[in-house]
Design a protein around this motif. Structure first.
Motif, PDB file in Angstrom:
ATOM      1  N   ARG A  93       2.351  -9.141 -94.957  1.00 52.76           N
ATOM      2  CA  ARG A  93       3.501  -8.448 -95.556  1.00 52.76           C
ATOM      3  C   ARG A  93       3.439  -8.470 -97.086  1.00 52.76           C
ATOM      4  NH1 ARG A  93       8.237  -7.466 -93.097  1.00 52.76           N
ATOM      5  NH2 ARG A  93       8.030  -9.229 -91.665  1.00 52.76           N
ATOM      6  N   ASP A 177       2.047  -0.673 -84.563  1.00 48.21           N
ATOM      7  CA  ASP A 177       3.421  -1.158 -84.728  1.00 48.21           C
ATOM      8  C   ASP A 177       3.522  -2.200 -85.835  1.00 48.21           C
ATOM      9  OD1 ASP A 177       4.145   0.527 -82.688  1.00 48.21           O
ATOM     10  OD2 ASP A 177       4.336  -1.047 -81.168  1.00 48.21           O
ATOM     11  N   ALA A 181       5.534  -2.014 -89.394  1.00 48.36           N
ATOM     12  CA  ALA A 181       6.543  -3.042 -89.665  1.00 48.36           C
ATOM     13  C   ALA A 181       6.424  -3.660 -91.049  1.00 48.36           C
ATOM     14  CB  ALA A 181       6.467  -4.136 -88.598  1.00 48.36           C
TER      15      ALA A 181
END
Length: 263
Positions: A93, A177, A181
Motif C-alpha cells: 500500500r 482485487d 484495493a
C-alpha cells in the motif's frame, strides 16, 4: 506601433515556451465513448511509476505480494533513496502511495527476468520491450523508467486500464482485487471518487541522453460514481525547465477537471 508589435511577439513567444505538450484522454469504461481527447494521445512515452499498477498485478499473481501490508520490506542504504518518504519499511500500500522505486526493484528481482518478460507480454503492455537501456542489460530494474525501452501511449494506457477493470488480464482475480484495493484514491465533487497513479521522468535528447531540464508526467486511472466508471490519462511533456513535478501538475489539473467532464 512597431515597438508594440515586437512586444506582443515576444509575449507570444514566451507563452509558447511555457506551454507543455499535453495529452488528455477521458472515456467511459462500458461504452468506450470518449468524453475528452486533446493533444497527441498516440505518441508513446515511458510509463515511469504508472508501471507500478501492472507490477502490482504481477506481484500479487506470483504470490510475492500477499496483501496490502505484506511483505513489509525494510529500506537499506544501498537503495539510495533520494526522497525522504522512500526511507523506512514499505508495504504494497505505501509503495503505491509514495511511489517507491526501490520497492519496485526488489519486486522485479523476486519475479526474475523470465516471469517479468512473460507478464509484460501477456498484458500486451505498450511496446512490450523490457530490454532496458541500450547495451546495459538492465531491463529488470530500468525498462519502465525515463527514456528506457518500455514505452506506452495514453491510448494504450486507457486500453490496459479497461482490461484491468473488466477482468480481462491473465491474472488471478485476487491479484486484480488486491491491486484495486491499494490504488491511491481521491474524493471528488458530486459523489465521484478517482483512483489513479502518477509517474514522472525525464525526456531524452536526440542523442538519447536524458534531458534533465524537461520532465514528463503522467496521471492515469479511473473514477467511479454508483454504476458509472470513467477512465482517464493525462500526459504532460514539458518544453522547458519547470519548478514543480510534472506528474503532480498532471494529477491536480485533471482532478480539478473531472467533475465537469463527467456531467
Amino acid at each position: 506601433m512597431g515597438r508594440l508589435t515586437l512586444l506582443v511577439g515576444c509575449l507570444l513567444l514566451s507563452a509558447g515556451a511555457a506551454r507543455a505538450d499535453t495529452c488528455t484522454l477521458v472515456a467511459e469504461l462500458e461504452t468506450g465513448r470518449v468524453l475528452k481527447q486533446e493533444g497527441d494521445c498516440e505518441r508513446r512515452s515511458s510509463p515511469a511509476s504508472t508501471f507500478k499498477v501492472p507490477l502490482s498485478l504481477m506481484g500479487f499473481d506470483a504470490g510475492i505480494l500477499k496483501d496490502a501490508d505484506e511483505p513489509a520490506w525494510p529500506y537499506k542504504p544501498e537503495y539510495k533513496a533520494w526522497i525522504e518518504t522512500w526511507k523506512g519499511t514499505k508495504t504494497p500500500r505505501s509503495w503505491l502511495r509514495d511511489s517507491v522505486v526501490w520497492y519496485s526493484h526488489v519486486l522485479t528481482r523476486e519475479l526474475g527476468e523470465e516471469r517479468f518478460r512473460h507478464y509484460v507480454s501477456a498484458f500486451d503492455y505498450g511496446s512490450r520491450d523490457v530490454s532496458g537501456d541500450k547495451g546495459k542489460a538492465n531491463g529488470l530494474t530500468r525498462a519502465w523508467l525515463s527514456a528506457s525501452s518500455l514505452q506506452i501511449s495514453p491510448v494504450e494506457q486507457i486500453g490496459f486500464l479497461s482490461r484491468l477493470l473488466k477482468g480481462e488480464l491473465p491474472v488471478a482475480r485476487q491479484a486484480r482485487d488486491m491491486t484495486l484495493a491499494i490504488m491511491p484514491s481521491f474524493p471528488l465533487a458530486d459523489g465521484w471518487t478517482a483512483f489513479g497513479k502518477t509517474g514522472t521522468g525525464f525526456q531524452a535528447k536526440r542523442n538519447g541522453v536524458l534531458d534533465r531540464s524537461r520532465q514528463f508526467g503522467w496521471f492515469v486511472g479511473w473514477a467511479r460514481k454508483g454504476e458509472r466508471t470513467i477512465l482517464f490519462a493525462r500526459l504532460i511533456r514539458d518544453e522547458r525547465k519547470e519548478k514543480t513535478v510534472a506528474s503532480f501538475r498532471a494529477r491536480d489539473s485533471l482532478l480539478a477537471e473531472l467533475p465537469r467532464l463527467t456531467r
